[in-house]
Design a protein around this motif. Sequence first.
Motif, PDB file in Angstrom:
ATOM      1  N   ILE A 139       7.005 -13.337  26.100  1.00 38.91           N
ATOM      2  CA  ILE A 139       6.142 -14.456  26.488  1.00 38.91           C
ATOM      3  C   ILE A 139       5.344 -14.104  27.744  1.00 38.91           C
ATOM      4  CG2 ILE A 139       6.145 -16.838  27.327  1.00 38.91           C
ATOM      5  CD1 ILE A 139       8.614 -17.285  25.509  1.00 38.91           C
ATOM      6  N   LEU A 140       5.992 -13.492  28.720  1.00 42.64           N
ATOM      7  CA  LEU A 140       5.294 -13.125  29.956  1.00 42.64           C
ATOM      8  C   LEU A 140       4.247 -12.049  29.700  1.00 42.64           C
ATOM      9  CD1 LEU A 140       8.225 -13.129  32.546  1.00 42.64           C
ATOM     10  CD2 LEU A 140       6.428 -14.832  32.271  1.00 42.64           C
ATOM     11  N   GLN A 141       4.564 -11.085  28.843  1.00 45.21           N
ATOM     12  CA  GLN A 141       3.615 -10.008  28.552  1.00 45.21           C
ATOM     13  C   GLN A 141       2.371 -10.523  27.850  1.00 45.21           C
ATOM     14  OE1 GLN A 141       5.948  -7.183  26.322  1.00 45.21           O
ATOM     15  NE2 GLN A 141       6.648  -6.096  28.147  1.00 45.21           N
ATOM     16  N   GLN A 142       2.521 -11.518  26.993  1.00 42.81           N
ATOM     17  CA  GLN A 142       1.395 -12.010  26.211  1.00 42.81           C
ATOM     18  C   GLN A 142       0.624 -13.135  26.892  1.00 42.81           C
ATOM     19  OE1 GLN A 142       2.296 -12.832  22.117  1.00 42.81           O
ATOM     20  NE2 GLN A 142       3.362 -10.898  21.804  1.00 42.81           N
ATOM     21  N   THR A 143       1.033 -13.513  28.094  1.00 49.31           N
ATOM     22  CA  THR A 143       0.323 -14.567  28.821  1.00 49.31           C
ATOM     23  C   THR A 143      -0.103 -14.100  30.203  1.00 49.31           C
ATOM     24  OG1 THR A 143       2.441 -15.491  29.600  1.00 49.31           O
ATOM     25  CG2 THR A 143       1.494 -16.437  27.588  1.00 49.31           C
ATOM     26  N   LEU A 144      -0.345 -12.803  30.345  1.00 50.27           N
ATOM     27  CA  LEU A 144      -0.822 -12.277  31.618  1.00 50.27           C
ATOM     28  C   LEU A 144      -2.211 -12.826  31.923  1.00 50.27           C
ATOM     29  CD1 LEU A 144       0.213  -8.520  31.243  1.00 50.27           C
ATOM     30  CD2 LEU A 144       1.321 -10.228  32.684  1.00 50.27           C
ATOM     31  N   SER A 145      -2.497 -12.997  33.194  1.00 50.18           N
ATOM     32  CA  SER A 145      -3.819 -13.446  33.609  1.00 50.18           C
ATOM     33  C   SER A 145      -4.820 -12.310  33.442  1.00 50.18           C
ATOM     34  CB  SER A 145      -3.787 -13.904  35.070  1.00 50.18           C
ATOM     35  OG  SER A 145      -3.562 -12.796  35.920  1.00 50.18           O
ATOM     36  N   THR A 274       6.768  -8.566  43.750  1.00 54.26           N
ATOM     37  CA  THR A 274       7.551  -8.475  42.510  1.00 54.26           C
ATOM     38  C   THR A 274       6.847  -9.115  41.318  1.00 54.26           C
ATOM     39  OG1 THR A 274       8.750 -10.539  43.013  1.00 54.26           O
ATOM     40  CG2 THR A 274       9.704  -8.487  43.842  1.00 54.26           C
ATOM     41  N   TYR A 275       5.601  -9.559  41.511  1.00 57.21           N
ATOM     42  CA  TYR A 275       4.757 -10.052  40.420  1.00 57.21           C
ATOM     43  C   TYR A 275       5.427 -11.186  39.630  1.00 57.21           C
ATOM     44  CZ  TYR A 275       2.517  -5.725  41.771  1.00 57.21           C
ATOM     45  OH  TYR A 275       1.937  -4.726  42.514  1.00 57.21           O
ATOM     46  N   ASP A 276       5.685 -10.975  38.329  1.00 60.58           N
ATOM     47  CA  ASP A 276       6.230 -12.041  37.476  1.00 60.58           C
ATOM     48  C   ASP A 276       7.756 -12.101  37.477  1.00 60.58           C
ATOM     49  OD1 ASP A 276       3.925 -13.262  36.637  1.00 60.58           O
ATOM     50  OD2 ASP A 276       3.696 -12.045  34.830  1.00 60.58           O
ATOM     51  N   ASN A 277       8.420 -11.279  38.265  1.00 63.04           N
ATOM     52  CA  ASN A 277       9.886 -11.275  38.261  1.00 63.04           C
ATOM     53  C   ASN A 277      10.486 -12.629  38.653  1.00 63.04           C
ATOM     54  OD1 ASN A 277      10.032  -7.836  39.455  1.00 63.04           O
ATOM     55  ND2 ASN A 277       9.917  -8.632  37.373  1.00 63.04           N
ATOM     56  N   PRO A 278       9.955 -13.343  39.642  1.00 63.47           N
ATOM     57  CA  PRO A 278      10.522 -14.671  39.954  1.00 63.47           C
ATOM     58  C   PRO A 278      10.388 -15.657  38.791  1.00 63.47           C
ATOM     59  CG  PRO A 278       9.173 -13.880  41.774  1.00 63.47           C
ATOM     60  CD  PRO A 278       8.912 -12.963  40.626  1.00 63.47           C
ATOM     61  N   VAL A 279       9.277 -15.590  38.059  1.00 68.12           N
ATOM     62  CA  VAL A 279       9.106 -16.460  36.890  1.00 68.12           C
ATOM     63  C   VAL A 279      10.157 -16.116  35.842  1.00 68.12           C
ATOM     64  CG1 VAL A 279       7.481 -17.276  35.150  1.00 68.12           C
ATOM     65  CG2 VAL A 279       6.635 -16.546  37.384  1.00 68.12           C
ATOM     66  N   GLN A 280      10.429 -14.829  35.669  1.00 68.65           N
ATOM     67  CA  GLN A 280      11.431 -14.376  34.713  1.00 68.65           C
ATOM     68  C   GLN A 280      12.814 -14.898  35.080  1.00 68.65           C
ATOM     69  OE1 GLN A 280      12.029 -10.126  34.738  1.00 68.65           O
ATOM     70  NE2 GLN A 280      12.638 -10.089  32.590  1.00 68.65           N
ATOM     71  N   VAL A 281      13.176 -14.807  36.347  1.00 73.62           N
ATOM     72  CA  VAL A 281      14.485 -15.277  36.807  1.00 73.62           C
ATOM     73  C   VAL A 281      14.608 -16.787  36.603  1.00 73.62           C
ATOM     74  CG1 VAL A 281      15.942 -15.594  38.856  1.00 73.62           C
ATOM     75  CG2 VAL A 281      14.843 -13.383  38.441  1.00 73.62           C
TER      76      VAL A 281
END
Length: 352
Positions: A139-145, A274-281
């Motif tokens: 999901i994170l990979q396919q919704t990058l800005s 850390t880019y999207d890592n906090p969203v992942q956590v």
Amino acid sequence: MFILKRILCVGGIVAPQSTSLPVSQFSSCHNCLRSSKRRSPYSSVDSERYSSLVKSVMSSKVSSQTPETLQAEDDHIYGPVVRAQTPARAEMMRVPKTLHPFLNCVETFVTDEPESGPPARISLNRGQGRSSVPSVTRILQQTLSPEQVFYLERWKRRMIAELGEEGFKEYNQKLFRQGKLFHSAVEDFLTSGPTWEDRNPSETTEHAPEVQGYMQSISHVLEDVRAVRAIESTVQHDTLNYLGIVDCVARYRGVLCVIDWKTSDKPKPFLSNTYDNPVQVAAYAGALNSDDNYKYQVENGLIVVAYKDGSPAHAHRLNQELMLEYWRTWLLRLEKFTAQRSSHESSAFSGK
């Protein structure tokens, strides 16, 4: 006294008119008219001396500068580019259409459950109705800005230019292998019983050479990790329809956290690195809180960035407030992913 005549035109008739002018004033004006012109400051330049330099500069078609060196030079002279508002921060200010709760109030809170026993390790089995459930990573990979996509593609092109297609493929395979070995080493340590300070330093040689530096890097973090509850365990959010695998759930300095272990070649001293890592956590924690396999709630997160050279890892803590912010960001990314998938399915159906 000199007499000067000037022409006066009255009613179409030209008539001379005399004007008296003092001798001193006339003499002054006469001297001004006869004074030499001012010399140009360029008249003393030796043009022959610089002619070859000018010709070489004007005739050169290929610059030794690259976009990277030009950017570095620009940053050195003018300072780094400061944006008024990054896309990530702007995204965090938006509100999801449905603000799904981060915590499951029905579940018993963490302090009410004993922490003894082996940590949970629920394997991912796609055959148990999970074949169509997307993962957090996907999901994170396919919704990058667009900005994230731009920098990612630029990095990829630069790496391919340096290593070639095959070299870049081997580089990614090496990173993947190092990541797996590193996570396995952390898992072995956390399930082995004794704490880091009680272990013999020579025992670190049992790890693969590729990860010994990483393990040394996180040694000061492992000293504060206690009461491990889950390791490499699958979490799933049935309501929001996504799943993921948490690296670790344990107490860090007395606070129960979802812990994510990361490796990096470059220092990442700030959470923004850390880019999207906090969203992942936050996504993992939200799924765990709604998963019936876990009878407790987690409100905090921890991102640990380990370095191969053994330098001390950076541990970025996410308190309850930050976790709620990144949870809202995750809900927005999830909405974007759902809309994209619905659009693709509609297009595919209309194509048939």
